[in-house]
Design an enzyme around this catalytic site. Structure first.
Site: not given
Ligand code: SRM
Ligand code: SF4
Length: 561
Positions: A431, A72, A425, A141, A204, A470, A206, A474
């Site tokens: 994934c 990424r 996503c 991120r 994480k 899921c 953001k 995302c």
């Protein structure tokens, strides 16, 4: 005090994110990495994955999983140059299956990179002045920003603040340069991390910058957000938002999507200090024992917004003012040519699910490469998986239009509003967390929903549909008018009632539904919507007003300023 989670122990022992990554990469006996190194790799911008389509077959044949790597890129504000595009395109063709993925956070992902090609990939990116530092893992991120910086000086300023914030919050460790770029090896103790400390963040983190009236970045889904306040054409400051996040776990009621709170107003020059205070407060108070409870949203829920605001004011030395009024009108992208304040033009291309590859009658990877060869401006990736060709002189438009038509890059923008705005996503096959299909199922699903809309005369109605494999969220499905959240192969939780401005969460309507059940529910609701809607009333708003869903749980709508 509770025991730190296993990931905390890996970070603590990693010597500034080095671990034994270099040794794992050099190990020829496996296509994968040692477990701890696979975890650390995330903080370098890459995930170890395996091809889930072949997983079972390989298991039966007693082969190790087909390990491959997702990479990424760090592209603050989604800005990149034609030269960078060409380099990225070339890497995709050599090492990543001739496919590029634009993400919901304004960047590129490569999938399917082999371990042996990882270092070369990172080196090639570096040569194009792109890196992958801190795009994954427990750090701040990629910082995203409203994606049309040429629209107004405020947009340009937002893009620039995204770049500065991204730089400001980068980890200081040189591990990345050492491992991927053959930088000098560290001799003594690891570099100090004044913002993060030795174990970085609990989870994480953001950040996003939005410029009203477009909420194309879905600012309320972010841990940290800034809503630009533009008065008399000038950027006078930002409303600060804190504590958004969408991830949840099926069957675990303690986890849930949450919209960020609007915490107050700050002048532009206070942005970096306040952002750093938010990050360090989360560093010190976030939950390091339970990763499902470690995002900033839970820190704020547990301790309260007033406590959190006092904490960041104390740390930054900035007193927040009262939040200023703002109004968002949409959270999607605008397609076609738009003129910027500097007289130059930009054109956003619709890229369904962000996938750029040469397919059938849509040779998009080649088309975008040809465009990069002649384009004199730059690109803006959008947070809705699309790409804007930006900074185009009026006289250059015709040549670009020719290329766009020749490579059928306009095919998707001519679809229904549903098709134009839908997000999916990645999900299967890369994934590891996917429970159901998303990107690969999207075209079929859209065709079926379009048939229903057409049957009710609604094919021209704007409608946002987002699907994920899921509950991690995302593609931000909890903010869509129709959200489908994967539960098992072919089964989804159907959520309804987002507001298409990113300021209201939808609610669960049907659990574990298969396609016929989902289409059946939508058919009945579209029938009612066609008959009873008010002029210009969106589907999500209609469902609340007509009582077909509701009442809203607390916190489902973002606080207006
Ligand atoms: Fe995500 C994990 C893909 C945006 C919430 N996400 C993953 C991983 C890395 C799976 C994993 O942990 O092994 C997925 C890799 C799939 C693949 O094969 O590429 C993945 N996330 C994506 C992308 C590529 C989706 C897309 O189709 O565009 C997006 C990349 C963004 C980027 O460029 O940085 C992506 N992920 C998001 C968003 C949307 C956003 O941020 O606006 C969210 C919801 C907002 C949020 O963070 O709360 C999101 N991803 C998650 C979560 C749940 C986090 C949580 O708090 O519970 C996970 C799982 C985790 O972290 O444990 C996750
Ligand atoms: Fe994977 Fe779930 Fe994110 Fe989709 S929502 S990419 S299935 S983690």
């Amino acid at each position: 005090m509770s025991e730190p989670s296993p990931v905390e122990k890996i970070k603590a022992a990693s010597r500034g994110l080095r671990g034994t990554l270099a040794e794992s990469l050099a190990d020829r006996t496996s296509g994968g990495l040692a477990d701890d190194d696979a975890q650390l790799l995330r903080l370098h911008g890459s995930y170890q994955q395996d091809d889930r389509d072949s997983r079972e077959q390989r298991r039966l044949q007693k082969q190790e999983p087909l390990w491959r790597f997702m990479v990424r890129l760090r592209v603050p504000g989604g800005v990149c140059t034609p030269a960078q595009w060409l380099a990225i395109d070339s890497i995709a063709r050599r090492y990543a299956g001739a496919s590029l993925r634009l993400t919901t956070r304004q960047t590129f992902q490569f999938h399917g990179v082999a371990k042996d090609d990882l270092k070369t990939t990172m080196g090639a990116l570096n040569a194009a002045l792109v890196d992958t530092i801190a795009t994954c893992g427990d750090v701040n991120r990629n910082v995203i920003a409203s994606s049309n910086p040429v629209e107004s000086p405020a947009h340009a300023a937002a893009g620039e603040w995204a770049r500065r914030l991204s730089e400001h919050l980068l980890p200081k460790t040189r591990a990345y340069h050492e491992i991927w770029l053959d930088g000098a090896k560290l001799a003594g103790s690891p570099e100090a991390e004044p913002v993060y400390g030795p174990t970085y963040l609990p989870r994480k983190f953001k950040a996003a910058i939005a410029v009203p009236p477009s909420n194309d970045v879905d600012v309320f889904a972010h841990d940290l957000g800034f809503i630009a306040i533009v008065e008399a054409g000038q950027l006078t400051g930002f409303n600060l938002t804190v504590g958004g996040g969408l991830g949840a776990t099926h069957g675990d009621a303690s986890t849930h999507p949450r919209l960020a709170d609007v915490a107050g107003f700050l002048p532009p020059e206070a942005l970096l200090a306040v952002a750093e205070a938010v990050v360090t407060a989360q560093r010190d108070f976030g939950d390091r024992s339970n990763r499902k409870h470690a995002r900033l949203k839970y820190t704020i829920e547990d301790r309260g917004l007033p406590w959190f605001v006092a904490e960041i004011e104390r740390r930054s030395g900035v007193t927040l003012g009262q939040a200023r009024p703002f109004a968002f009108t949409s959270n999607g992208d605008r397609f076609g040519w738009q003129q910027g304040y500097d007289g130059r033009w930009s054109r956003t291309l619709r890229i369904p699910a962000g996938r750029i590859a040469d397919r059938f009658d849509q040779p998009w990877l080649s088309g975008l490469r040809e465009i990069a060869r002649v384009h004199q401006g730059d690109y803006r990736l959008t947070a809705n998986q699309n790409v804007t060709i930006a900074g185009v002189a009026a006289e250059a438009r015709a040549a670009l239009d020719d290329l766009i038509a020749r490579y059928r890059l306009d095919a998707a923008e001519r679809g229904t509003p549903l098709r134009r705005d839908a997000l999916a996503c990645v999900a299967l096959p890369t994934c590891p967390l996917a429970m159901a299909e998303a990107e690969r199922y999207l075209p079929q699903l859209l065709g079926r929903v379009e048939s229903l809309l057409e049957a009710h005369g609604l094919e021209g109605a704007p409608l946002s549909l987002r699907i994920t494999g899921c509950p991690n969220g995302c593609a931000r499905p909890y903010l869509a008018e129709i959200g489908l959240i994967g539960k098992a192969p072919g089964r989804y939780n159907l959520h309804l009632g987002g507001d298409a401005r990113g300021q209201r969460l939808n609610v669960l309507y049907r659990e574990n539904a298969d396609e016929p059940q989902i289409l059946g529910e939508l058919d009945a609701l579209f029938l009612a919507y066609a008959a009873e809607r008010h002029a210009d009333e969106r589907f999500g708003d209609f469902l609340w007003r007509s009582g077909r869903i509701g009442p809203a749980p607390p916190g489902a709508a973002a606080t207006p300023a």
